[in-house]
Write a protein that holds these residues in place. Structure first.
Motif, short mmCIF file in Angstrom:
data_model
loop_
_atom_site.label_atom_id
_atom_site.label_comp_id
_atom_site.label_asym_id
_atom_site.label_seq_id
_atom_site.Cartn_x
_atom_site.Cartn_y
_atom_site.Cartn_z
N LYS A 1 79.67 97.97 70.04
CA LYS A 1 80.64 97.10 70.70
C LYS A 1 80.25 95.64 70.52
O LYS A 1 79.05 95.31 70.52
CB LYS A 1 80.73 97.44 72.19
N ASP B 1 79.93 102.61 71.21
CA ASP B 1 81.17 103.36 71.43
C ASP B 1 81.12 104.62 70.58
O ASP B 1 81.19 104.56 69.35
CB ASP B 1 82.38 102.51 71.05
N ASN C 1 87.25 105.12 64.55
CA ASN C 1 85.85 105.18 64.99
C ASN C 1 85.16 106.47 64.53
O ASN C 1 83.96 106.62 64.66
CB ASN C 1 85.77 105.06 66.52
N LYS D 1 89.47 110.85 74.39
CA LYS D 1 88.05 110.54 74.25
C LYS D 1 87.31 111.68 73.56
O LYS D 1 86.35 112.23 74.09
CB LYS D 1 87.42 110.24 75.61
#
Length: 372
Positions: free
Chosen positions: A77, A83, A116, A67
């Protein structure tokens, strides 16, 4: 680092003494002349000089961070919410050495993010700067750091700076550097200088505190003149995108201690940790200030409060192979990452007043290190 300087110094000095032939054998005793009670010739055996570096420790490490975050890298999301995390693989090399007047520490890491946290030309996850959709590869970040100390006890040939648990006071200097292939195109260069206070902990451990002056220069493509119109250089945009921050203060702390209180058959564990506190360095878009938009920077806390290390090679092959292979698990906490205010910085740390969860990193991660 998962070792203690003093312990390694003791081991290195012991190994040097043994390998230098300092142990006298019967064959090396001076011979007597015939009918004489005294040696006919006594020659002192030369003592080899100590190596320039008492300790040299090199390691390669692979770690997995499930993370991780990068400020401004986030996605929405499908069911709602934001996110702001991404998994990161981290490949590192570290070097430590100790010499007559101090120590040197160097580390360089390559961090590879997931989608991401995208590389250029994406400006954010799944989108180009034009707003068009795109599927870009993950961001690759290279970060390096150097710290060097010069001990006062060694420089002034004294023990006056060893009092109680205080082992030494040192001058400390260092530099950091970063570069990556994101649209932001970071190019961080910072310089630190100050003092380090070194304290002893039980079981050959240490606790070091370093108050420092800190100066940073970086790069931010989003402030580049011409990106959002021609702009006015040094008023509403930066001609080259370089952000020249104000000099501020910093405090860096690190510690290490073997868990020597465990039973002998379990003495394979150690704990360590570090923390860096960096003062506000001006507007996030320095030197534009409020004219160019942006938010005032805040105190940055970059820390790994605790790391638990297991000496796997010692457990498997015995004490002679100690530290050759270690595994570890740690907790990482980084608030106001790069000085960006995690409660503000619109478009980066927040969207319409809602946090993007990308300006604070809070994650457990683990790794394996090999010494050579």
């Amino acid at each position: 680092m998962s070792f203690t300087t003093r312990a390694l110094l003791n081991v290195a000095t012991t190994l040097w003494a043994a390998s230098s032939g300092a142990i006298v054998t019967a064959a090396e005793l001076p011979r007597k002349a015939p009918n004489s009670e005294v040696p006919s010739e006594v020659k002192a055996k030369p003592v080899p000089a100590l190596p320039f570096f008492f300790v040299v420790d090199n390691r390669v490490t692979y770690s997995w961070m499930p993370k991780g975050t990068t400020p401004g890298a986030f996605s929405f999301k499908p069911g709602g919410g934001i996110d702001g995390t991404t998994a990161k693989s981290v490949y590192s090399f570290t070097h430590f050495d100790a010499w007559a007047y101090g120590t040197n520490f160097f580390t360089i890491s390559m961090l590879k993010s997931g989608h991401n946290d995208p590389a250029a030309p994406c400006a954010n996850a799944g989108v180009l700067i034009t707003g068009a959709p795109a599927n870009c590869a993950g961001f690759t970040d290279i970060y390096g750091l150097i710290r060097s100390t010069f001990g006062w006890n060694e420089l002034f040939n004294t023990k006056a700076f060893s009092v109680g648990p205080l082992r030494n006071i040192s001058f400390e200097v260092g530099v950091d550097g970063q570069a990556g292939d994101s649209f932001l195109a970071p190019s961080k260069r910072d310089f630190v200088a100050g003092l380090q206070f070194a304290f002893d902990l039980p079981y050959k451990g240490y606790f070091n505190v370093a108050p420092l002056a800190y100066k940073e220069i970086n790069h931010n493509s989003f402030t580049q003149c011409g990106l959002f119109g021609p702009g006015v250089p040094e008023v509403t945009c930066l001609a080259d995108g370089n952000t020249n921050y104000k000099t501020t203060w910093a405090v860096e702390v690190n510690y290490y201690m073997d868990l020597g209180f465990l039973p002998p058959e379990m003495q394979y564990f150690a704990i360590s940790g570090r923390a860096g506190f960096y003062g506000p360095k001006g507007n996030q878009n320095e030197p534009l200030g409020t004219l160019g938009g942006g938010t005032a920077t805040k105190i940055e806390i970059n820390s790994e409060p605790i790391r638990l290390t297991f000496d796997a090679s010692k457990a498997i092959w015995g004490a002679n192979y100690s530290q050759l292979m270690t595994t570890w698990v740690a907790y990482r906490y980084w608030q106001n990452k790069y000085g960006l205010d995690h409660n503000a910085a619109p478009g980066v740390c927040t969207v319409n007043g809602v946090s993007t969860n990308s300006c604070t990193e809070s994650t457990v991660y683990a790794g394996v290190s090999l010494k050579f």
